[in-house]
Motif scaffolding. Structure first.
Motif, PDB file in Angstrom:
ATOM      1  N   LEU A 125      19.724  25.936 -36.802  1.00  0.00           N
ATOM      2  CA  LEU A 125      19.844  24.712 -37.390  1.00  0.00           C
ATOM      3  C   LEU A 125      20.653  23.777 -36.270  1.00  0.00           C
ATOM      4  CD1 LEU A 125      20.470  25.018 -41.102  1.00  0.00           C
ATOM      5  CD2 LEU A 125      18.499  24.570 -40.030  1.00  0.00           C
ATOM      6  N   LEU A 126      19.939  22.558 -36.477  1.00  0.00           N
ATOM      7  CA  LEU A 126      20.759  21.429 -35.762  1.00  0.00           C
ATOM      8  C   LEU A 126      22.169  21.109 -36.467  1.00  0.00           C
ATOM      9  CD1 LEU A 126      19.354  18.117 -33.958  1.00  0.00           C
ATOM     10  CD2 LEU A 126      21.386  18.061 -35.557  1.00  0.00           C
ATOM     11  N   LEU A 143      22.690  18.395 -41.279  1.00  0.00           N
ATOM     12  CA  LEU A 143      21.727  19.415 -40.653  1.00  0.00           C
ATOM     13  C   LEU A 143      20.358  19.099 -40.374  1.00  0.00           C
ATOM     14  CD1 LEU A 143      22.958  22.388 -43.300  1.00  0.00           C
ATOM     15  CD2 LEU A 143      23.786  21.710 -40.653  1.00  0.00           C
ATOM     16  N   ALA A 144      19.739  19.317 -39.410  1.00  0.00           N
ATOM     17  CA  ALA A 144      18.277  19.050 -39.072  1.00  0.00           C
ATOM     18  C   ALA A 144      17.877  19.915 -38.541  1.00  0.00           C
ATOM     19  CB  ALA A 144      18.353  17.795 -38.442  1.00  0.00           C
ATOM     20  N   ASP A 145      16.247  19.977 -37.969  1.00  0.00           N
ATOM     21  CA  ASP A 145      15.243  20.673 -37.316  1.00  0.00           C
ATOM     22  C   ASP A 145      15.495  20.750 -36.168  1.00  0.00           C
ATOM     23  OD1 ASP A 145      13.243  22.488 -36.487  1.00  0.00           O
ATOM     24  OD2 ASP A 145      11.887  21.428 -37.911  1.00  0.00           O
ATOM     25  N   PRO A 146      16.097  21.834 -35.213  1.00  0.00           N
ATOM     26  CA  PRO A 146      16.316  21.834 -33.734  1.00  0.00           C
ATOM     27  C   PRO A 146      14.766  21.659 -33.070  1.00  0.00           C
ATOM     28  CG  PRO A 146      16.643  23.982 -34.511  1.00  0.00           C
ATOM     29  CD  PRO A 146      16.239  23.218 -35.851  1.00  0.00           C
ATOM     30  N   ARG A 147      13.850  22.218 -33.667  1.00  0.00           N
ATOM     31  CA  ARG A 147      12.494  22.261 -33.141  1.00  0.00           C
ATOM     32  C   ARG A 147      11.892  20.878 -32.660  1.00  0.00           C
ATOM     33  NH1 ARG A 147       8.981  24.898 -37.073  1.00  0.00           N
ATOM     34  NH2 ARG A 147       9.942  23.217 -38.314  1.00  0.00           N
ATOM     35  N   LEU A 201      21.457  29.928 -45.374  1.00  0.00           N
ATOM     36  CA  LEU A 201      20.860  28.756 -45.373  1.00  0.00           C
ATOM     37  C   LEU A 201      20.300  28.803 -44.072  1.00  0.00           C
ATOM     38  CD1 LEU A 201      19.467  25.921 -45.912  1.00  0.00           C
ATOM     39  CD2 LEU A 201      21.634  25.050 -45.178  1.00  0.00           C
ATOM     40  N   ILE A 202      20.785  29.239 -42.926  1.00  0.00           N
ATOM     41  CA  ILE A 202      20.227  29.407 -41.258  1.00  0.00           C
ATOM     42  C   ILE A 202      19.154  30.557 -41.544  1.00  0.00           C
ATOM     43  CG2 ILE A 202      20.752  29.968 -39.034  1.00  0.00           C
ATOM     44  CD1 ILE A 202      23.452  28.691 -39.394  1.00  0.00           C
TER      45      ILE A 202
END
Length: 567
Positions: free
Chosen positions: A528-529, A428-432, A515-516
């Motif tokens: 979330l990515l 999981l990572a930051d899509p921004r 979590l999202i």
């Protein structure tokens, strides 16, 4: 009533259903750690029996996804295709056919093999047609009481495509297309022409690469290789591009003249390769949409179920949703051969035993889970320091780590069935962050730069990202991201402005949903990515797999249930 369904060649898998509901299902590769494991699913079946709380003596029926006596057509076509090459000798042809025959004839020994390995049992053993197993894997777990069903893959016993119709607890075959006319083999041949590996499942790479190209070669593919010949009908010209030759990276002169030199796997990817991918993808999509027009006219059904390996083509699925005459489309998360274990079990329950339907698949979490103490013991054995936290502390802390640019290995609940990570075994990572795709692909996942990464988003917010409500818990469709939203989540938007979403339901995966939502509270972005938790191997299955990957790869934090490790 306990029923076991089996897939025993490529993508080996096992499924257990009880009284018409899925109890457990898993692919053998997750246990053997060999991608696309080929062979009997010993460990997957052992897990499924254990999860169901039964032994083999408690199993009433075992169902296989293949009729091994239907060999003549497939063997003849393989020999004929091989013989097209002037460089091939008869002995080589004969060897190829004998290997195929031996693999499938071994299926006759499976009842004895199962009893010899797992113990005595009075189960009844059943062989089902491959494409009927695909059809059952989609329709019998769908929300539809009636539907048109289209299954497409490389090949089954002889058929490569099956048009059928489902009503209640019965599926009626309507039309079969046989070898050498195969949409799956067409796409696999292009996969190897582009220097990828069809046996490693690299068709995904062609689909991802296609977004970067233009369909410069679509006329060659549609006029000389894969052509529509009428309603519900197509043909593949193997003299122009042949799957069997492509297995060995050998290609007819006509294909080389039209497309240029095949790419060596070690060569750089050029614009020409991108255009070949785009052309093959377009022709596949156009062909399937044409088939569906005729299929709709024949059946008059409003609902469509898809299965078979070609149904994993999520870009094609997006066009089907937008452009086909069918109002509703269902693709389950294990559309390939592993899902045939699911289909064979349901064929037994509904077709053979005549039981009514009562089950609908709304999630894919049918694999192993591990309790907190088991996870903690693995962490202690690895010498890793960790915090054990309640979700009220853990989830906001994870959201902050991700928002600050961290990559998290997320391991919780039951493992997903199928090739997609859906919030149980995920990175999981930051899509921004626009640079996050490059970081994950090249520094963590160690894969090609052009591979897209997917968004997991709160189901309630899908209209915000895509302009209209959309539900896809299985990540099997590609859609256009609304123009004004693309800059907000650049890491999960592909070069053509699309994304392959997983919509996360609070009912089916409440912890992942939460979590999202914690990330949304911090950033205003309910996304979330999400990419699979693996590095050049099958998705992690056990806590030990996750810890080993954490030690070998570069990412920032590891979550095993309620335990958090931060580098």
């Amino acid at each position: 009533m306990n029923i076991v369904g089996l897939t025993t060649l490529g993508d080996a898998a096992a499924t257990v259903i009880r009284d018409g509901e899925v109890v457990a299902a898993a692919e053998e590769e997750r246990f053997s750690r060999v991608k696309h494991h080929c062979g009997f699913p010993y460990e997957a079946l052992a897990y499924c029996l254990d999860e169901a709380g039964i032994g083999i003596a408690d199993v009433d029926h075992v169902a296989l996804y293949w009729k091994p006596w239907i060999l003549a057509h497939k063997a003849w076509q393989a020999a004929r295709s091989l013989a097209i090459s002037r460089d091939m000798f008869k002995a080589r042809v004969d060897r190829g056919v004998s290997q195929v025959s031996q693999s499938y004839l071994g299926m006759f020994k499976l009842p004895g093999l199962i009893r010899g390995h797992y113990g005595p049992s009075d189960f009844k053993f059943h062989y089902f047609e491959h494409h009927m197993s695909h059809a059952a894997s989609a329709f019998f777990v769908s929300p539809f009481d009636r539907a048109a069903i289209l299954t497409m893959d490389g090949t089954g016993e002889a058929a490569t495509t099956l048009f059928s119709q489902g009503r209640g607890n019965h599926i009626t075959p309507l039309k079969r297309i046989k070898l050498p006319h195969s949409l799956g083999q067409f796409y696999s041949a292009v996969t190897n022409f582009l220097g990828f590996d069809m046996f490693a499942g690299d068709e995904w790479k062609v689909m991802g690469l296609a977004a970067y190209g233009k369909p410069e070669f679509s006329d060659f593919f549609s006029q000389r290789v894969l052509s529509v010949t009428g309603p519900e009908s197509f043909r593949v010209n193997v003299r122009a591009l042949d799957h069997h030759l492509a297995k060995r990276y050998e290609f007819p002169a006509e294909a080389v003249a039209a497309l240029g030199k095949p790419r060596n796997p070690t060569d750089a990817i050029e614009e020409r390769h991108q255009n070949i991918a785009a052309s093959a993808q377009k022709v596949l999509e156009d062909t399937v949409l044409s088939l569906l027009d005729g299929f709709y006219e024949r059946t008059g059904e409003e609902n469509l179920c898809l299965a078979g390996g070609v149904a994993f083509n999520s870009v094609m699925n997006g066009r089907i949703i937008r452009e086909s005459p069918f109002r509703r489309v269902f693709v389950q998360p294990v559309a390939g051969d592993a899902g045939c274990s699911l289909g064979a079990a349901f064929l037994t329950h509904h077709h053979l035993l005549g039981r009514p339907r009562s089950y609908q698949m709304d999630h894919a979490y049918f694999g192993p889970s591990f309790d907190s103490e088991t996870c903690a013991a693995v962490l202690r054995d690895a010498g890793l320091a960790f915090d054990t936290l309640p979700d009220e502390e853990l989830l906001p802390r994870l959201a902050r780590i991700i928002a600050d640019g961290g990559i998290v290995g997320w391991f919780q609940g039951r493992m997903e069935f199928g090739p997609r990570a859906l919030g149980s075994r995920s990175f999981l990572a930051d899509p921004r962050r626009a640079d996050m795709r490059e970081t994950l692909n090249q520094k963590v996942k160690l894969r090609e730069w052009f591979r897209p990464l997917a968004p997991s988003l709160l189901e309630e917010t899908s209209a915000e990202l895509f302009g209209s409500p959309h539900r896809d818990p299985f990540m099997v469709t590609v859609l256009d991201v609304a123009g004004e939203q693309r800059h907000r989540v650049p890491a999960v938007v592909h070069v053509d402005g699309t994304a392959r979403p997983q919509t996360v339901s609070r009912a089916t995966n409440p912890r992942y949903w939460q979590l999202i939502d914690e990330f949304r509270k911090l950033t205003g972005v309910p996304v979330l990515l999400n990419t699979s938790f693996n590095v050049q191997e099958p998705i992690v299955c056990t806590p030990a797999d996750a810890v080993r990957t954490f030690g070998a790869a570069t990412f920032d934090a590891l979550v095993l249930e309620d335990h958090l490790v931060v580098r």
